[in-house]
Structures are given as structure tokens and as C-alpha cells.
Scaffold this active site. Structure first.
Site, mmCIF file in Angstrom:
data_model
loop_
_atom_site.group_PDB
_atom_site.id
_atom_site.type_symbol
_atom_site.label_atom_id
_atom_site.label_comp_id
_atom_site.label_asym_id
_atom_site.label_seq_id
_atom_site.Cartn_x
_atom_site.Cartn_y
_atom_site.Cartn_z
ATOM 1 N N CYS A 66 0.833 -1.206 0.000
ATOM 2 C CA CYS A 66 0.000 0.000 0.000
ATOM 3 C C CYS A 66 0.873 1.263 0.000
ATOM 4 O O CYS A 66 1.581 1.536 0.960
ATOM 5 C CB CYS A 66 -0.904 -0.033 1.228
ATOM 6 S SG CYS A 66 -1.801 1.486 1.549
ATOM 7 N N CYS A 69 0.115 3.700 2.800
ATOM 8 C CA CYS A 69 0.619 3.144 4.067
ATOM 9 C C CYS A 69 2.108 3.434 4.225
ATOM 10 O O CYS A 69 2.569 3.775 5.321
ATOM 11 C CB CYS A 69 0.384 1.632 4.132
ATOM 12 S SG CYS A 69 -1.351 1.147 4.116
#
Length: 143
Positions: A66, A69
Site C-alpha cells: 500500500c 501506508c
């Protein structure tokens, strides 16, 4: 949880309720400082810490693939450092702990949840900076 002494490298068992506190190494007596970095947890560690800690806890639900993230990671690190001794920061890899992600109905990451005394007090999906995270933890501590 096991924490290594910075001085002698001996591993010390620290109960979840004391991760945000200072202590002493059982081997050399040198101080073991409060956690000042995010703690990567599995489901068992997560449950033990969330149920045992008296300080607010920020949980970052994330995955290595991600992009947002990865962008949040330095912000999560900053808040862990800034709030050392007053709060804990946990990281839950949703790929490694899908049961936890399911339990909290995590459908988008990064996703942040603040717990205090075992209860959810704040949650938000999406990228935020460390100032928002710190404010959430300070508000949880004041409540």
C-alpha cells in the site's frame, strides 16, 4: 513482550501494561525506556496490549503493498517518538493478521484506530499526519 536492554542486550519480559513506562534491566539494572517506536504486533500481542495498557493506543492497520501506508509510516514513527511514555503505537499488517482487520471491519488502508482502556475512541481511514494522530492520543488521554 520481550524488550532488549540497550546496555547489555539482555532480553527482559515487560508486561503489556508497562510498555509505556520506564523500567530497569533485570540483568544490569540500566534503565529500559518507554516504547518510542511503533510495535509490530500479531493478534495475540494486539489483544494483550489493548486490554492491558492504561495509556491510549494508536493502531495503524497497513500492508506493505500500500503506497499511502508507506507514506504514513514516517508519520506513525514521529507520533510514537513524540508520545513515548504517554501512549503506545501499534502496527498491524493486514496481510499477516486478516482476522484483526476483519474484526474491526477494515476495508481501506491505512486505517487508524485509537483505543483507551480497551475501548475504541477514534478511528479514521486514509492518510493523516502525525499532528492529527498526536491530537487523537492527547484527546483520548484527557477523556
Amino acid at each position: 513482550m520481550l524488550r532488549s536492554c540497550r546496555h547489555c542486550q539482555k532480553r527482559n519480559r515487560v508486561p503489556a501494561r508497562h510498555l509505556a513506562h520506564s523500567g530497569k534491566c533485570g540483568n544490569c539494572g540500566e534503565p529500559i525506556l518507554p516504547m518510542a517506536e511503533p510495535i509490530n504486533v500479531n493478534e495475540a500481542d494486539f489483544d494483550q496490549i489493548v486490554k492491558g495498557a492504561k495509556e491510549p493506543i494508536l493502531v495503524d492497520f497497513w500492508a506493505s503493498w500500500c503506497g499511502p501506508c508507506r507514506m504514513a509510516a514516517p508519520e506513525v514513527q514521529k507520533v510514537a517518538t513524540e508520545m513515548a511514555g504517554r501512549a503506545l503505537v501499534l502496527k498491524v499488517d493486514t496481510e499477516q493478521c486478516p482476522t484483526l482487520a476483519s474484526r474491526y471491519r477494515i476495508s481501506g488502508i491505512p486505517h487508524f484506530i485509537v483505543f483507551h482502556e480497551g475501548r475504541i475512541v477514534q478511528q479514521q481511514a486514509g492518510l493523516v499526519d502525525h499532528r492529527h494522530m498526536r491530537r487523537w492520543l492527547e484527546q483520548a488521554a484527557a477523556a
